[in-house]
Design an enzyme around this catalytic site. Structure first.
Site, short mmCIF file in Angstrom:
data_model
loop_
_atom_site.label_atom_id
_atom_site.label_comp_id
_atom_site.label_asym_id
_atom_site.label_seq_id
_atom_site.Cartn_x
_atom_site.Cartn_y
_atom_site.Cartn_z
N GLU A 265 89.82 41.84 -11.24
CA GLU A 265 89.40 42.39 -9.94
C GLU A 265 88.36 41.50 -9.24
O GLU A 265 87.32 41.97 -8.79
CB GLU A 265 88.86 43.82 -10.10
CG GLU A 265 89.94 44.82 -10.51
CD GLU A 265 89.50 46.28 -10.43
OE1 GLU A 265 88.31 46.55 -10.59
OE2 GLU A 265 90.38 47.13 -10.21
N ASP A 338 94.54 52.98 -15.04
CA ASP A 338 93.12 53.04 -14.70
C ASP A 338 92.57 54.47 -14.68
O ASP A 338 92.34 55.02 -13.60
CB ASP A 338 92.91 52.40 -13.32
CG ASP A 338 91.43 52.22 -12.98
OD1 ASP A 338 90.60 52.48 -13.87
OD2 ASP A 338 91.13 51.84 -11.84
N GLU A 366 85.75 59.65 -11.60
CA GLU A 366 86.22 58.88 -10.45
C GLU A 366 87.53 59.43 -9.89
O GLU A 366 87.66 59.57 -8.68
CB GLU A 366 86.42 57.41 -10.88
CG GLU A 366 87.06 56.57 -9.80
CD GLU A 366 87.29 55.11 -10.21
OE1 GLU A 366 86.91 54.73 -11.33
OE2 GLU A 366 87.84 54.36 -9.39
C1 GCV Z 1 83.63 48.90 -12.15
C2 GCV Z 1 88.45 50.80 -11.21
C3 GCV Z 1 87.29 51.32 -10.40
C4 GCV Z 1 86.24 50.26 -10.18
C5 GCV Z 1 85.81 49.72 -11.56
C6 GCV Z 1 87.04 49.18 -12.26
C7 GCV Z 1 86.72 48.68 -13.65
O1 GCV Z 1 89.17 49.87 -10.47
O2 GCV Z 1 87.74 51.83 -9.19
O3 GCV Z 1 85.16 50.82 -9.50
O4 GCV Z 1 84.82 48.73 -11.42
O5 GCV Z 1 87.98 50.21 -12.38
O6 GCV Z 1 86.90 49.46 -14.58
O7 GCV Z 1 86.28 47.56 -13.80
#
Ligand code: GCV
Length: 688
Positions: A265, A338, A366
């Site tokens: 990411e 995720d 989340e």
């Molecule tokens: C910390 C998801 C979340 C992100 C998070 C990512 C990860 O994409 O939306 O906020 O980033 O996971 O676990 O690295």
């Protein structure tokens, strides 16, 4: 004199009746009895153990209890043995864990069993996604307890008190590590000022057996060290990390190690230098090795290519099995995508046989309604931990593949992404505390059931909530029947309910892009990579719905071991909870109960809404047993959850109906919203 007595009485009653604000978590105490504690040694940890016994004793009045440290082959590090009059362990921290467990047994009335308890995992760590400016990524309970924007390096008495309370809460459930900063890490964390603050935090956490770890940015040698590269095989980079690590251990001799999100990411990583994840992780592991530090290296990787996102972590990491140093632990999210409301387990569990692998669970909600929904996550984690991977024959559960029962891992570990912030009640929602608690309890004992965990937590948190009623005759049975049992039922059903009204039958990743709260199955703006958009995941069209991951589709099923791979591949044997995860099916597909897929989908959404309504009614009935503040807060949040559940139901049914063109079953409540309004309002309020 008489006035003094009246004053003292009023004061005591006022203190007893003080409204609950949730800050005490599951550690509320109620008029302890006296106890004599005998311990031949002293240390900060043992002194805490002694104080805790005196503050919380509910055993025999005036009893004497010995704290004994001695060699005992039956005990692993941190493990303990409880006898009638003693707590025994091989280490100080084992004594403290034993004391917390003893006190818990006293307050819940549960049996101590044979008295021996050893942790399932050696490293039981909370990952804080806390940014150095004090905000928290995916945090719903206020700002960070560790970092802040103004006066960032001043350590106040208030900070210290909070950190001590945090450490105590963790120790009471066996959590022994904290990663203090976000995996999307700022290189600044390794600068002098921040490291000195980490040193202060570590000093407060240490007596409670909580080690500190840091997330690090792989490009730190460039951004902080001024080097031209962060290539893990470059000699100057290696020296930079070695020097930095030496500096850290100079400040914090028991520092735990690093957590790394690399080549993921947008985060920098070894792949930009043509190196593998193993090259990157091993370089750090070698530098940490002399100090017994570990590297927790995340397997959360996927790129915008044509390959099914669910397959990518496995494809990347499985070929590297056996190539990692023994102090590298690969941190794998419970599911392949995720932290969705329901995912099958990640196929990496059990498949990496020569590498330490640790589950990563998300405590912060989340994708499960932030601090608004009441969702007890323990059942979701239990489902994952007890899933059979079949990797070493039947019974090779995710738990056994990661806790050292099957593979001889040098380190065993488990991580939970924290839901803690500066809110007085720590987690935003009173019931979100149960998820912190459940993570700690499962990390200690991965065979526990969610029913037991919920039972314990409710007793510890709510039993003495209404002080006025507490001494009443028959209070315990009254409370059990009218509070404990119905609320436990809410907790145990709550995750399935959320799945029902959000993403039933294996649907996933169809939430709004606005903070991942609420529905958004339509969201696919031009230019956004497909694997971030819901239509990529639900694949709805006139021909049907679901992601084909069978051998005829993306073939993600082949990453699972037989007989599971075939079971999932065959639509007749694939569990319906994962149906649309693995199969693309026509709307008219006949479900096991004879319903069409379309009708089944509608009924699931409707069921979820009805269940939240039932939670509301059930909660309203427990009012006499709950502190007014806590009661109101939960009542309000359940109301918001209900509204959002209706929104989910209406949005998804109306959106998918555009493709199915089938009528909504007559026996469910018709939508109260219009799809175009839901879409138009999606981004009106910002969800962080
Ligand atoms: C910390 C998801 C979340 C992100 C998070 C990512 C990860 O994409 O939306 O906020 O980033 O996971 O676990 O690295």
């Amino acid at each position: 004199m008489k006035r003094l007595i009246i004053f003292a009485f009023v004061l005591v009653m006022t203190l007893r009746l003080r409204a609950q604000d949730g800050h005490q978590l599951w550690l509320r105490t109620n008029q302890p009895l006296s106890v004599r504690v005998v311990c031949a040694r002293h240390s900060p940890t043992l002194d805490i153990a002694e104080q805790e016994l005196k503050k919380g004793w509910h055993g025999t009045q005036g009893a004497s209890i010995k704290l004994i440290i001695r060699k005992d082959k039956a005990l692993k590090d941190g493990g303990f043995r409880l006898t009638k009059n003693s707590v025994e362990a091989t280490t100080d921290i084992g004594i403290l864990y034993g004391v917390y467990n003893l006190l818990r047994y006293q307050r819940t009335g549960d049996e101590t069993g044979d008295g021996i308890s050893n942790p399932s995992y050696q490293i039981r760590v909370l990952d804080h996604w806390d940014n150095l400016n004090g905000t928290i990524e995916r945090g719903y309970a206020g700002n960070s307890i560790f970092w802040r924007k103004t006066d960032p390096f001043v350590v106040t008495e208030k900070d210290k008190t909070l950190w001590q309370q945090y450490a105590r809460a963790n120790a009471s459930i066996g959590i022994n590590g904290a990663v203090l900063d976000n995996v999307n890490a700022s290189p600044k964390i390794l600068s002098d000022n921040y490291l000195n603050r980490v040193k202060s935090i570590a000093a407060i956490l240490r007596p409670y057996g909580v080690k500190v770890y840091l997330s690090v940015n792989f490009a730190s040698p460039i951004s902080l060290g001024g080097l031209k590269t962060a290539d893990p095989l470059d000699a100057s980079v290696i020296v930079w990390w070695k020097t930095k690590i030496k500096e850290i251990y100079g400040l914090i001799p028991d520092f735990g190690g690093f957590l790394v999100k690399a080549s993921s990411e947008g985060q920098p990583g070894p792949q930009q230098y043509g190196r593998t994840h193993a090259d990157g992780a091993n370089m750090l592991a070698d530098a940490l090795k002399p100090y017994h530090g570990v590297v927790m290296w995340r397997a959360f990787v996927y790129t915008a290519n044509d390959d099914d996102r669910a397959k990518q972590a496995y494809n990347e990491f499985k070929p590297l099995d056996g190539k990692f140093r023994d102090n590298v632990i690969i941190q794998v999210k419970n599911g392949p995508i995720d932290f969705q409301p329901r995912e099958p387990f990640s196929p990496l569990f059990g498949a990496m046989k020569k590498t330490s692998v640790m589950p990563e669970l998300q405590i912060t909600q989340e994708y499960l309604g932030h601090a608004v929904y009441l969702v007890f996550l323990s059942t979701m984690w239990e489902e994952c931990l007890k899933s059979d991977t079949y990797q070493q024959g039947k019974g090779s559960t995710v738990a056994r593949c990661t806790d050292g029962s099957i593979y001889p891992q040098k380190y065993t570990a488990i991580a939970g992404v924290s839901n803690i912030g500066l809110d007085t009640n720590w987690c935003g929602h009173p019931f979100a505390q149960a998820n912190w608690y459940a993570f700690g309890r499962l990390a200690w004992n991965d065979q526990l059931t969610s029913a037991q965990i919920a039972d314990e937590w409710l007793k510890l948190t709510f039993y003495n909530d209404v002080s006025g009623k507490f001494g009443e005759k028959d209070y315990r049975s009254d409370w059990t029947k009218n509070f404990l049992n119905p609320v436990k039922e809410i907790m145990l059903d709550s995750r399935e309910t959320a799945v029902n009204f959000m993403m039933p039958l294996g649907l996933h990743h169809i939430m709004s892009a606005n903070g991942h709260y609420g529905p958004g199955p339509w969201w696919a703006p031009k230019g956004v990579r497909a694997d971030w958009t819901p239509p990529y995941f639900h694949q709805a069209s006139a021909s049907g719905i679901g992601f084909d991951r069978t051998t005829k589709g993306s073939n993600a099923v082949s990453q699972y071991h037989e007989p599971l791979a075939s079971e999932l591949n065959n639509v007749a044997t694939c569990p319906e909870i994962y149906l649309l995860w693995f199969h693309h099916l026509p709307w008219t597909y006949k479900m096991k109960n004879g319903q069409s897929l379309w009708n089944a989908l509608c009924y699931h959404y409707d069921k979820g809404v009805k269940e939240v309504h039932a939670f509301q009614q059930s909660w309203n009935r427990v009012k006499p047993f709950v502190d007014g503040n806590q009661f109101n807060l939960v009542q309000i949040k359940l109301g918001q959850q209900y509204d959002n559940a209706v929104l989910w139901k209406d949005a998804c049914i109306l959106y998918f109906q555009q493709f199915s063109k089938m009528p909504i079953p007559k026996d469910i409540a018709p939508p109260v919203h219009k799809l175009k309004d839901i879409i138009a309002n999606e981004f009106k309020h910002r969800n962080n």
